[in-house]
Design an enzyme around this catalytic site. Structure first.
Site, PDB file in Angstrom:
ATOM      1  N   ASP A  89       0.836  -1.116   0.119  1.00 51.13           N
ATOM      2  CA  ASP A  89       0.145   0.087   0.064  1.00 51.13           C
ATOM      3  C   ASP A  89       0.805   1.229  -0.012  1.00 51.13           C
ATOM      4  O   ASP A  89       2.214   1.215  -0.027  1.00 51.13           O
ATOM      5  CB  ASP A  89      -0.886  -0.037   1.300  1.00 51.13           C
ATOM      6  N   ASP A 271      -8.438  -7.444  -0.267  1.00 47.99           N
ATOM      7  CA  ASP A 271      -7.588  -7.639   0.872  1.00 47.99           C
ATOM      8  C   ASP A 271      -8.207  -7.416   2.170  1.00 47.99           C
ATOM      9  O   ASP A 271      -9.160  -6.293   2.312  1.00 47.99           O
ATOM     10  CB  ASP A 271      -6.354  -6.761   0.999  1.00 47.99           C
ATOM     11  N   CYS A 309     -13.024 -29.205   4.787  1.00 47.55           N
ATOM     12  CA  CYS A 309     -11.863 -28.397   4.442  1.00 47.55           C
ATOM     13  C   CYS A 309     -10.686 -29.075   4.381  1.00 47.55           C
ATOM     14  O   CYS A 309     -10.190 -30.121   5.074  1.00 47.55           O
ATOM     15  CB  CYS A 309     -11.983 -27.292   5.690  1.00 47.55           C
ATOM     16  N   CYS A 311      -7.784 -27.658   4.434  1.00 46.51           N
ATOM     17  CA  CYS A 311      -6.404 -27.002   4.853  1.00 46.51           C
ATOM     18  C   CYS A 311      -5.623 -27.844   5.774  1.00 46.51           C
ATOM     19  O   CYS A 311      -6.146 -28.930   6.456  1.00 46.51           O
ATOM     20  CB  CYS A 311      -6.960 -25.686   5.759  1.00 46.51           C
ATOM     21  N   CYS A 314      -7.573 -28.395   9.417  1.00 44.22           N
ATOM     22  CA  CYS A 314      -8.490 -29.377   9.493  1.00 44.22           C
ATOM     23  C   CYS A 314      -8.333 -30.772   9.101  1.00 44.22           C
ATOM     24  O   CYS A 314      -9.074 -31.652   9.436  1.00 44.22           O
ATOM     25  CB  CYS A 314      -9.655 -28.765   8.714  1.00 44.22           C
TER      26      CYS A 314
HETATM   27 ZN   LIG Z   1      -9.578 -25.724   7.646  1.00 45.54          ZN
END
Ligand SMILES: [Zn+2]
Length: 378
Positions: A89, A271, A309, A311, A314
């Protein structure tokens, strides 16, 4: 170079080619304020959770550690070991919101550092020089983000100055990019649309900045106190006046619902600090809404944060365990929640891109918005 691959209503599916790789849009940029995602998340982690763009804050890096040192270390990419795109930024937002005592003049702004109180001057040229030292992929123009409730007269004057500042940013960026020792000679500059909630000022400003033919444009000064409806209205009115064949970035926004709505209005860069900030407080996202892992109901819950999920958290840990870590104030608890939340946002964008490609964005948006409200309805 931005390529518009497909449109579905006003929703855009595009890609931006940069020297640090191609960005698939719509994209959510992961906010690493001081070249680190708060919550002990590293650039190694970012690769694992599908992050395309990392965002760092110019003001913060300038006042602490310093952009000159980072340039000596080879630029921000090398310093933090991240070879994908970085957006910085301009520092303007922090100068106007965080720094103490400030004075705005045509040349720029004099303000006090929030770290040590020392006086700093920043104008369009200084902001470009700092971002050039950092060597980010995309630099943002130095602008004034007027408060959402500012008087019309103040906003008009502020926007006129921001327009003049943008021309100076462009000129300075061209000069810096041509220097022999510049970190990234291909640094891109995005302009920023302002005008608070006044649609006519926004539209006029959008037309003016579009004439500068920059590689991308942002809508700034939203999510600063106006209602969601006011924000959507501003987007409805303004985005059509920004070039469709350039990336359109909505700064600092927002919730999953905000993103779903803004994509439908032609935005393709986002963002926000929500996923990392909420994660650090044990608030985690699921398709059905946000849950607070501190709640007693998760004490013996052996399901992952979100079922299905993919990820890293998880796939390996239960809600009960993550809750235990949070309660014990273990840093790992925060880290797990931030990782899941950023993955959730990155994955949401992937689903959004798929829906636009298949020309079913409108139905997808409706379905997702309803799902997100599931917990709130109970
Ligand atoms: Zn997750």
């Amino acid at each position: 170079m931005y390529r518009l691959l497909k449109t579905d209503g006003r929703a855009k599916r595009g890609e931006l080619q940069t020297v640090h790789g191609t960005i698939q849009t719509p994209v959510f940029m992961n906010v690493g304020t001081v070249a680190a995602i708060k919550g002990a998340v590293s650039t190694m982690d970012l690769k694992e959770i599908g992050t395309q763009v990392e965002l760092s804050n110019t003001y913060h890096l300038h006042v602490r550690t310093g952009d000159k040192l980072i340039k000596e270390m080879g630029g921000l990419h090398k310093f933090m070991n991240w070879d994908r795109p970085i957006l910085t930024d301009s520092g303007g937002f922090q100068v106007f919101s965080l720094a103490g005592l400030r004075k705005i003049k045509e040349e720029g702004v004099t303000f006090q550092s929030h770290i040590d109180g020392r006086k700093i001057f920043m104008g369009p040229e200084e902001s470009m020089q700092i971002q050039s030292n950092l060597g980010s992929t995309i630099a943002m123009a130095f602008d004034e983000c007027a408060p959402a409730k500012a008087e019309r007269d103040y906003v008009e004057k502020s926007v006129a100055r921001t327009t003049r500042w943008l021309a100076r940013c462009k000129k300075e960026m061209q000069r810096l990019n041509s220097l022999p020792d510049t970190v990234n000679p291909n640094q891109l500059l995005f302009g920023i649309n302002q005008g608070a909630v006044y649609a006519d000022i926004r539209i006029d400003h959008a037309k003016r900045i579009s004439e500068l033919d920059l590689p991308g444009y942002a809508v700034g000064g939203l999510a600063v106190g106006e209602t969601h409806e006011e924000m959507y209205h501003v987007l409805d009115e303004t985005v059509p006046y920004l070039p469709q064949d350039k990336p359109t970035y909505l700064m600092g926004v927002g919730t999953p619902a905000n993103i779903l709505e803004a994509v439908d209005r032609g935005i393709d860069f986002f963002d926000c600090v929500y996923p990392s900030r909420n994660g650090r407080h044990g608030h985690v996202y699921t398709k059905f809404g946000k849950i607070n892992l501190f709640n007693a109901q998760y004490e013996k819950d052996d399901r992952p944060i979100e079922e299905g999920c993919q990820c890293p958290v998880c796939k390996n840990y239960t809600r009960a365990y993550v809750r235990h870590l949070l309660k014990a104030k273990e840093m790992l608890g925060m880290r797990f929640c931030v990782l899941h939340n950023l993955y959730f946002y990155n994955h949401l964008m992937e689903d959004i891109r798929g829906a636009i490609e298949e020309g079913r964005y409108s139905a997808f948006k409706k379905e997702r918005l309803e799902m997100l409200n599931t917990y709130d309805k109970k």
